[in-house]
Design a protein around this motif. Structure first.
Motif, PDB file in Angstrom:
ATOM      1  N   TYR A  26      -1.671  -6.753  -9.718  1.00  0.00           N
ATOM      2  CA  TYR A  26      -2.554  -6.820  -8.280  1.00  0.00           C
ATOM      3  C   TYR A  26      -3.959  -6.102  -8.989  1.00  0.00           C
ATOM      4  N   TYR A  27      -4.047  -5.237  -9.912  1.00  0.00           N
ATOM      5  CA  TYR A  27      -5.406  -4.961 -10.332  1.00  0.00           C
ATOM      6  C   TYR A  27      -5.598  -5.698 -11.728  1.00  0.00           C
ATOM      7  N   ASP A  28      -6.691  -6.271 -11.803  1.00  0.00           N
ATOM      8  CA  ASP A  28      -7.210  -7.034 -13.025  1.00  0.00           C
ATOM      9  C   ASP A  28      -8.618  -7.299 -13.157  1.00  0.00           C
ATOM     10  N   VAL A  29      -8.960  -6.626 -14.108  1.00  0.00           N
ATOM     11  CA  VAL A  29     -10.582  -6.468 -14.551  1.00  0.00           C
ATOM     12  C   VAL A  29     -10.934  -7.877 -14.984  1.00  0.00           C
ATOM     13  N   PHE A  64      -3.923  -0.534  -4.858  1.00  0.00           N
ATOM     14  CA  PHE A  64      -2.959  -0.410  -3.742  1.00  0.00           C
ATOM     15  C   PHE A  64      -3.486  -1.039  -2.381  1.00  0.00           C
ATOM     16  N   LEU A  65      -4.938  -1.074  -2.474  1.00  0.00           N
ATOM     17  CA  LEU A  65      -5.541  -1.651  -1.328  1.00  0.00           C
ATOM     18  C   LEU A  65      -5.393  -3.484  -1.422  1.00  0.00           C
ATOM     19  N   VAL A  66      -5.434  -3.914  -2.690  1.00  0.00           N
ATOM     20  CA  VAL A  66      -5.310  -5.357  -2.901  1.00  0.00           C
ATOM     21  C   VAL A  66      -3.963  -5.863  -2.334  1.00  0.00           C
ATOM     22  N   MET A  67      -2.793  -4.892  -2.719  1.00  0.00           N
ATOM     23  CA  MET A  67      -1.381  -5.390  -2.557  1.00  0.00           C
ATOM     24  C   MET A  67      -0.982  -5.156  -1.194  1.00  0.00           C
ATOM     25  N   GLY A  68      -1.800  -4.036  -0.645  1.00  0.00           N
ATOM     26  CA  GLY A  68      -1.463  -3.968   0.897  1.00  0.00           C
ATOM     27  C   GLY A  68      -0.216  -2.685   0.862  1.00  0.00           C
ATOM     28  N   ARG A  69      -0.234  -2.086   2.106  1.00  0.00           N
ATOM     29  CA  ARG A  69       0.714  -1.090   2.212  1.00  0.00           C
ATOM     30  C   ARG A  69       2.223  -1.256   1.967  1.00  0.00           C
ATOM     31  N   ILE A  70       2.698  -2.348   2.331  1.00  0.00           N
ATOM     32  CA  ILE A  70       4.234  -2.624   2.089  1.00  0.00           C
ATOM     33  C   ILE A  70       4.557  -2.553   0.630  1.00  0.00           C
ATOM     34  N   LYS A  71       4.000  -3.472  -0.271  1.00  0.00           N
ATOM     35  CA  LYS A  71       4.058  -3.344  -1.546  1.00  0.00           C
ATOM     36  C   LYS A  71       3.606  -1.879  -2.086  1.00  0.00           C
ATOM     37  N   GLY A  72       2.722  -1.560  -1.733  1.00  0.00           N
ATOM     38  CA  GLY A  72       1.731  -0.324  -2.161  1.00  0.00           C
ATOM     39  C   GLY A  72       2.658   1.065  -1.810  1.00  0.00           C
ATOM     40  N   GLU A  94       5.360   5.169  -4.930  1.00  0.00           N
ATOM     41  CA  GLU A  94       6.523   6.152  -4.963  1.00  0.00           C
ATOM     42  C   GLU A  94       7.268   6.192  -6.225  1.00  0.00           C
ATOM     43  N   LYS A  95       7.209   5.030  -6.961  1.00  0.00           N
ATOM     44  CA  LYS A  95       7.805   4.681  -8.136  1.00  0.00           C
ATOM     45  C   LYS A  95       6.951   5.549  -9.282  1.00  0.00           C
ATOM     46  N   LEU A  96       5.741   5.571  -9.177  1.00  0.00           N
ATOM     47  CA  LEU A  96       5.003   6.002  -9.981  1.00  0.00           C
ATOM     48  C   LEU A  96       4.674   7.393  -9.566  1.00  0.00           C
ATOM     49  N   ASN A  97       5.141   8.085  -8.603  1.00  0.00           N
ATOM     50  CA  ASN A  97       4.957   9.385  -8.128  1.00  0.00           C
ATOM     51  C   ASN A  97       3.349   9.478  -8.078  1.00  0.00           C
ATOM     52  N   ASN A 150      -5.973  -0.144  16.539  1.00  0.00           N
ATOM     53  CA  ASN A 150      -5.979   1.483  16.265  1.00  0.00           C
ATOM     54  C   ASN A 150      -5.710   1.449  14.721  1.00  0.00           C
ATOM     55  N   PHE A 151      -6.318   2.718  14.136  1.00  0.00           N
ATOM     56  CA  PHE A 151      -6.084   2.901  12.749  1.00  0.00           C
ATOM     57  C   PHE A 151      -4.723   3.786  12.826  1.00  0.00           C
ATOM     58  N   VAL A 152      -3.935   3.500  11.813  1.00  0.00           N
ATOM     59  CA  VAL A 152      -2.638   4.290  11.746  1.00  0.00           C
ATOM     60  C   VAL A 152      -2.275   4.650  10.514  1.00  0.00           C
ATOM     61  N   LYS A 153      -2.128   5.862  10.238  1.00  0.00           N
ATOM     62  CA  LYS A 153      -1.996   6.583   8.732  1.00  0.00           C
ATOM     63  C   LYS A 153      -0.382   6.215   8.478  1.00  0.00           C
ATOM     64  N   PHE A 154      -0.297   5.980   7.120  1.00  0.00           N
ATOM     65  CA  PHE A 154       1.056   6.090   6.593  1.00  0.00           C
ATOM     66  C   PHE A 154       0.918   6.653   5.197  1.00  0.00           C
ATOM     67  N   LYS A 155       1.744   7.730   5.077  1.00  0.00           N
ATOM     68  CA  LYS A 155       1.615   8.491   3.724  1.00  0.00           C
ATOM     69  C   LYS A 155       2.993   8.472   3.082  1.00  0.00           C
ATOM     70  N   ASN A 156       2.858   8.074   1.614  1.00  0.00           N
ATOM     71  CA  ASN A 156       4.085   8.091   0.829  1.00  0.00           C
ATOM     72  C   ASN A 156       4.635   9.573   0.760  1.00  0.00           C
ATOM     73  N   LYS A 157       5.824   9.662   0.154  1.00  0.00           N
ATOM     74  CA  LYS A 157       6.391  11.181  -0.036  1.00  0.00           C
ATOM     75  C   LYS A 157       5.388  12.217  -0.829  1.00  0.00           C
ATOM     76  N   ASN A 158       4.826  11.733  -1.712  1.00  0.00           N
ATOM     77  CA  ASN A 158       4.157  12.401  -2.507  1.00  0.00           C
ATOM     78  C   ASN A 158       2.719  13.122  -1.786  1.00  0.00           C
TER      79      ASN A 158
END
Length: 339
Positions: free
Chosen positions: A111-114, A296-304, A309-312, A324-332
């Motif tokens: 999802y990231y490609d220069v 992460f923005l390109v792939m969006g929250r679900i995949k992100g 979390e796999k990458l910590n 409305n703007f809603v926050k979603f934090k991963n565990k880290n």
């Protein structure tokens, strides 16, 4: 060097003016189509504002001459114009940047490609036809996508610092990583001068080392991704970390009441359409934070959420849901925000 990745980080306790006292100086200026600011605490007596500003700006000039797609004589521009299929020798800095880009590409599932530069130009978001926005048809997109695949077409040789372009038409755009790399190069420079307490900011991307003037961790506020409402959505305390926020709310065009973001998916060749409006990433370097924020923005929250979390990697997603703007934090990120 100009960039089309928009950042919304607001620095608490950080003043954008050149000032000094016995223990602190703040240096600021313009670079990469935006601003930079460097706050330094506990400065060695032998250095003053003028000397440090010269050293910082010399570093930024060097980074631009290597990474800027807007400079037709920069190293990356000359590389893009080189159609050779033979190995091409790179500077240490450009090779290092591309190594980091390959790491992000691999760990973001592409999802990231220069090598997305031809797609950026096709939609009118690039440096060649700036703001000449257009909606290409699917046939044009598919034809251009043939030249986009970082993993397939970009081969690096670490022993020789060489790149081989397995497609002669390969064109690389480092806008999504250049600010972060510039920050990290400034950090290396000022650390070589014996400075260990500082905060560097280029257009919203940040790296903080040591402590602030109150001898505490640096407090970073993350704003609402809305030009009209700049309220702080989150505050984190960091040290020895890079922070970057990427969003799609500012750089876009509208046609027939449809909004087209400058954030382009390298898999489809089209602007993102999901609900995620901004992503904030915290890593050990500004370069990694910069690149992963885009990924992460390109792939969006679900995949992100899953990949981060796999990458910590601590990541904050802000989605727009029913206005409305809603926050979603991963565990880290959740752990960091509680510190």
């Amino acid at each position: 060097m100009k960039f089309y990745k928009i950042n919304f980080i607001f620095l608490l306790l950080f003043f954008l003016s050149c000032s000094s006292n016995e223990d602190k100086i703040i240096i600021h200026g313009k670079t990469m189509g935006t601003f930079y600011s460097v706050e330094i605490n506990n400065i060695p007596k032998e250095y003053n504002n003028e000397f440090l500003k010269i050293e910082i700006e010399k570093t930024l000039v060097k980074v631009n001459k290597i990474l800027s797609n807007w400079d037709e004589n920069s190293e990356i521009s000359l590389l893009n114009d080189n159609k050779s299929s033979l190995p091409i020798k790179l500077s240490k800095q450009l090779f290092e940047t591309l190594e980091i880009a390959n790491y992000i590409n691999k760990n973001s599932n592409g999802y990231y490609d220069v090598t997305i530069d031809p797609i950026i130009e096709l939609w009118g978001f690039g440096y060649k036809n700036k703001n000449e926005f257009k909606i290409p048809n699917n046939k044009k997109i598919q034809n251009v996508l043939k030249f986009v695949n970082q993993n397939k077409f970009l081969k690096l040789n670490k022993k020789t610092n060489e790149i081989t372009k397995l497609n002669p038409n390969l064109r690389i755009n480092l806008s999504s990583i250049g600010k972060g790399y510039g920050i990290d190069m400034i950090a290396k420079k000022i650390e070589s001068l014996g400075i260990s307490n500082y905060l560097i900011n280029i257009g919203g991307d940040i790296f903080a080392r040591g402590k602030n003037r109150n001898r505490k961790k640096w407090k970073i506020g993350i704003e609402n991704p809305d030009l009209k409402d700049k309220m702080i959505k989150e505050v984190v305390s960091i040290t020895d970390k890079g922070v970057a926020t990427s969003g799609d709310y500012k750089n876009y065009f509208t046609k027939n009441k449809v909004r087209f973001s400058h954030l382009l998916n390298p898999k489809t060749g089209k602007p993102i359409k999901h609900k995620t409006k901004s992503v904030t990433v915290i890593t050990n370097s500004a370069t990694l934070a910069d690149g992963f924020a885009t990924a992460f923005l390109v792939m969006g929250r679900i995949k992100g959420i899953e990949i981060s979390e796999k990458l910590n990697i601590p990541v904050l997603f802000i989605d727009e849901i029913k206005g409305n703007f809603v926050k979603f934090k991963n565990k880290n990120f959740e752990k960091l925000s509680k510190e």
